[in-house]
Design a protein around this motif. Structure first.
Motif, PDB file in Angstrom:
ATOM      1  N   ILE A  93       0.794  -1.426   0.130  1.00 18.80           N
ATOM      2  CA  ILE A  93       0.095   0.192  -0.053  1.00 18.80           C
ATOM      3  C   ILE A  93       0.696   1.115   0.142  1.00 18.80           C
ATOM      4  N   PHE A  94       1.781   1.341   0.775  1.00 16.11           N
ATOM      5  CA  PHE A  94       2.785   2.345   0.932  1.00 16.11           C
ATOM      6  C   PHE A  94       3.542   2.554  -0.640  1.00 16.11           C
ATOM      7  N   GLY A  95       3.996   1.432  -1.084  1.00  9.97           N
ATOM      8  CA  GLY A  95       4.472   1.492  -2.272  1.00  9.97           C
ATOM      9  C   GLY A  95       3.723   2.111  -3.622  1.00  9.97           C
ATOM     10  N   ILE A  96       2.589   1.585  -3.510  1.00 10.26           N
ATOM     11  CA  ILE A  96       1.394   2.081  -4.470  1.00 10.26           C
ATOM     12  C   ILE A  96       1.211   3.522  -4.311  1.00 10.26           C
ATOM     13  N   ILE A  97       0.885   3.926  -3.278  1.00  5.92           N
ATOM     14  CA  ILE A  97       0.536   5.505  -2.794  1.00  5.92           C
ATOM     15  C   ILE A  97       1.676   6.340  -3.174  1.00  5.92           C
TER      16      ILE A  97
ATOM     17  N   VAL B  96       4.889   9.436  -9.875  1.00  8.48           N
ATOM     18  CA  VAL B  96       4.328   9.450 -11.245  1.00  8.48           C
ATOM     19  C   VAL B  96       3.845  10.786 -11.426  1.00  8.48           C
ATOM     20  N   PHE B  97       2.876  11.327 -10.753  1.00  6.64           N
ATOM     21  CA  PHE B  97       2.494  12.577 -10.572  1.00  6.64           C
ATOM     22  C   PHE B  97       3.605  13.804 -10.700  1.00  6.64           C
ATOM     23  N   ARG B  98       4.575  13.822 -10.032  1.00  8.11           N
ATOM     24  CA  ARG B  98       5.715  14.660 -10.016  1.00  8.11           C
ATOM     25  C   ARG B  98       6.444  14.519 -11.212  1.00  8.11           C
TER      26      ARG B  98
ATOM     27  N   GLU C 141      -8.532  -3.450   4.229  1.00  2.98           N
ATOM     28  CA  GLU C 141      -8.543  -2.736   5.107  1.00  2.98           C
ATOM     29  C   GLU C 141      -7.734  -1.312   5.153  1.00  2.98           C
ATOM     30  N   MET C 142      -6.520  -1.598   4.853  1.00  4.12           N
ATOM     31  CA  MET C 142      -5.648  -0.614   4.830  1.00  4.12           C
ATOM     32  C   MET C 142      -5.931   0.503   3.580  1.00  4.12           C
ATOM     33  N   TRP C 143      -6.405  -0.165   2.413  1.00  4.12           N
ATOM     34  CA  TRP C 143      -6.459   0.725   1.490  1.00  4.12           C
ATOM     35  C   TRP C 143      -7.496   1.960   1.634  1.00  4.12           C
ATOM     36  N   TYR C 144      -8.660   1.445   2.223  1.00  4.95           N
ATOM     37  CA  TYR C 144      -9.626   2.592   2.579  1.00  4.95           C
ATOM     38  C   TYR C 144      -9.200   3.645   3.284  1.00  4.95           C
ATOM     39  N   TRP C 145      -8.034   3.476   4.117  1.00  4.38           N
ATOM     40  CA  TRP C 145      -7.454   4.578   4.709  1.00  4.38           C
ATOM     41  C   TRP C 145      -6.463   5.499   4.109  1.00  4.38           C
ATOM     42  N   ALA C 146      -5.607   4.700   3.321  1.00  7.20           N
ATOM     43  CA  ALA C 146      -4.698   5.053   2.543  1.00  7.20           C
ATOM     44  C   ALA C 146      -4.954   5.868   1.165  1.00  7.20           C
ATOM     45  N   TRP C 147      -5.753   5.213   0.607  1.00  5.23           N
ATOM     46  CA  TRP C 147      -6.074   5.570  -0.967  1.00  5.23           C
ATOM     47  C   TRP C 147      -6.627   7.020  -0.968  1.00  5.23           C
ATOM     48  N   PRO C 148      -7.321   7.681  -0.078  1.00  2.26           N
ATOM     49  CA  PRO C 148      -7.565   9.167  -0.125  1.00  2.26           C
ATOM     50  C   PRO C 148      -6.269   9.959  -0.451  1.00  2.26           C
ATOM     51  N   ALA C 149      -5.118   9.607   0.113  1.00  2.00           N
ATOM     52  CA  ALA C 149      -4.072  10.505   0.007  1.00  2.00           C
ATOM     53  C   ALA C 149      -3.456  10.842  -1.360  1.00  2.00           C
ATOM     54  N   VAL C 150      -4.210   9.869  -2.335  1.00  2.00           N
ATOM     55  CA  VAL C 150      -3.744   9.865  -3.830  1.00  2.00           C
ATOM     56  C   VAL C 150      -3.871  11.587  -4.280  1.00  2.00           C
ATOM     57  N   SER C 151      -5.235  11.951  -3.719  1.00  2.00           N
ATOM     58  CA  SER C 151      -5.577  13.358  -4.333  1.00  2.00           C
ATOM     59  C   SER C 151      -4.490  14.524  -3.498  1.00  2.00           C
ATOM     60  N   LEU C 152      -4.536  14.435  -2.499  1.00  2.00           N
ATOM     61  CA  LEU C 152      -3.564  15.309  -1.627  1.00  2.00           C
ATOM     62  C   LEU C 152      -2.051  15.081  -1.997  1.00  2.00           C
ATOM     63  N   LEU C 153      -1.632  13.906  -2.387  1.00  2.00           N
ATOM     64  CA  LEU C 153      -0.280  13.908  -2.756  1.00  2.00           C
ATOM     65  C   LEU C 153      -0.006  14.282  -4.310  1.00  2.00           C
ATOM     66  N   ALA C 154      -1.114  14.337  -5.003  1.00  2.00           N
ATOM     67  CA  ALA C 154      -0.927  15.002  -6.509  1.00  2.00           C
ATOM     68  C   ALA C 154      -0.799  16.564  -6.358  1.00  2.00           C
ATOM     69  N   LEU C 155      -1.649  17.176  -5.438  1.00  2.00           N
ATOM     70  CA  LEU C 155      -1.449  18.537  -5.115  1.00  2.00           C
ATOM     71  C   LEU C 155      -0.297  19.015  -4.455  1.00  2.00           C
ATOM     72  N   SER C 156       0.335  17.985  -3.850  1.00  2.00           N
ATOM     73  CA  SER C 156       1.595  18.389  -2.851  1.00  2.00           C
ATOM     74  C   SER C 156       2.639  18.359  -3.971  1.00  2.00           C
ATOM     75  N   ALA C 157       2.744  17.375  -4.845  1.00  2.00           N
ATOM     76  CA  ALA C 157       3.640  17.349  -6.073  1.00  2.00           C
ATOM     77  C   ALA C 157       3.975  18.698  -6.492  1.00  2.00           C
ATOM     78  N   LEU C 158       2.674  19.339  -6.999  1.00  2.00           N
ATOM     79  CA  LEU C 158       2.399  20.560  -7.755  1.00  2.00           C
ATOM     80  C   LEU C 158       3.088  21.518  -6.410  1.00  2.00           C
ATOM     81  N   GLY C 159       2.891  21.747  -5.360  1.00  2.00           N
ATOM     82  CA  GLY C 159       3.118  22.447  -4.342  1.00  2.00           C
ATOM     83  C   GLY C 159       4.522  22.529  -4.327  1.00  2.00           C
ATOM     84  N   TYR C 160       5.268  21.303  -4.381  1.00  2.00           N
ATOM     85  CA  TYR C 160       6.722  20.908  -4.404  1.00  2.00           C
ATOM     86  C   TYR C 160       7.399  21.583  -5.507  1.00  2.00           C
TER      87      TYR C 160
END
Length: 166
Positions: free
Chosen positions: A48-52, A58-60, A130-149
Motif C-alpha cells: 500500500i505504501f509503495g502504491i501510494i 508519477v504525478f511529480r 482494510e488499509m486501502w480505505y484509509w490510505a487511498w484518499p492520499a492520492v488526491s492530496l499527494l498530487a497537489l503536494s507534488a504541484l506545491g513541491y
C-alpha cells in the motif's frame, strides 16, 4: 554559515533533512521487523505504501518538467497573473485526474488491488483492503503536494518541500 551563499545554506539544510528522512525510513523498517517480522501485515503495508508513493512520484515526474519551466518563465517575466492562472489550471487538472483515480480506487478497490498486486492471496487482499480505505484518499492530496513541491522549488523555496520528505 552566515557568510555562505543561499545556495550552499539551502543545500546543507536539504542534505540534513534528507539524512533525517532516510534515518526515519530505516527506523520504520526496524519497527516493522520487530513488531511483525515477515508476516503478511508487512507485505500489505509495503504494498500500500509503495502504491501510494508511486502515484506521487508519477504525478511529480509527469508535471515537473513542463510546470517548472512554464511557471519559472512566467515568474521571471513578472507575469504573476498568468503564473497564477497557469497554477490554477494545472491544479484543477490534477484534481480532476487524481479525483478520477480516487473514485476508481474506492469504487472498485478489489479490482484495483488485483491489478496492482497480482498473486496476493485472498487473506492478504482482505488485509490490504482494510488499509486501502484509509490510505487511498492520499492520492488526491499527494498530487497537489507534488504541484506545491514544484512551484515552491521554482520560487527558490527549498526548505518546506524538503521537509515534506521527512
Amino acid at each position: 554559515m552566515k557568510s555562505a551563499s543561499p545556495i550552499i545554506r539551502s543545500s546543507i539544510v536539504i542534505a540534513a533533512l534528507t539524512l533525517v528522512a532516510k534515518g526515519l525510513g530505516y527506523g520504520e523498517k526496524l519497527v516493522l521487523a520487530y513488531q511483525y517480522g515477515t508476516g503478511p501485515e508487512v507485505d500489505v503495508y509495503l504494498l500500500i505504501f509503495g502504491i501510494i508513493f508511486s502515484v506521487f512520484i508519477v504525478f511529480r515526474e509527469l508535471i515537473e518538467p513542463g510546470v517548472l519551466n512554464v511557471f519559472t518563465e512566467l515568474e521571471k517575466k513578472g507575469d504573476t497573473v498568468n503564473a497564477k492562472r497557469f497554477f490554477n489550471s494545472v491544479s484543477v487538472g490534477l484534481l480532476g485526474l487524481s479525483g478520477s483515480l480516487f473514485v476508481i480506487g474506492l469504487g472498485w478497490p478489489r479490482q484495483t488491488l488485483a491489478l496492482l498486486a497480482p498473486g496476493f492471496s485472498p487473506t492478504k487482499v482482505d488485509l490490504a483492503l482494510e488499509m486501502w480505505y484509509w490510505a487511498w484518499p492520499a492520492v488526491s492530496l499527494l498530487a497537489l503536494s507534488a504541484l506545491g513541491y514544484i512551484v515552491l522549488n521554482a520560487r527558490k523555496r527549498f526548505f518546506v518541500p524538503a521537509l515534506g520528505d521527512v
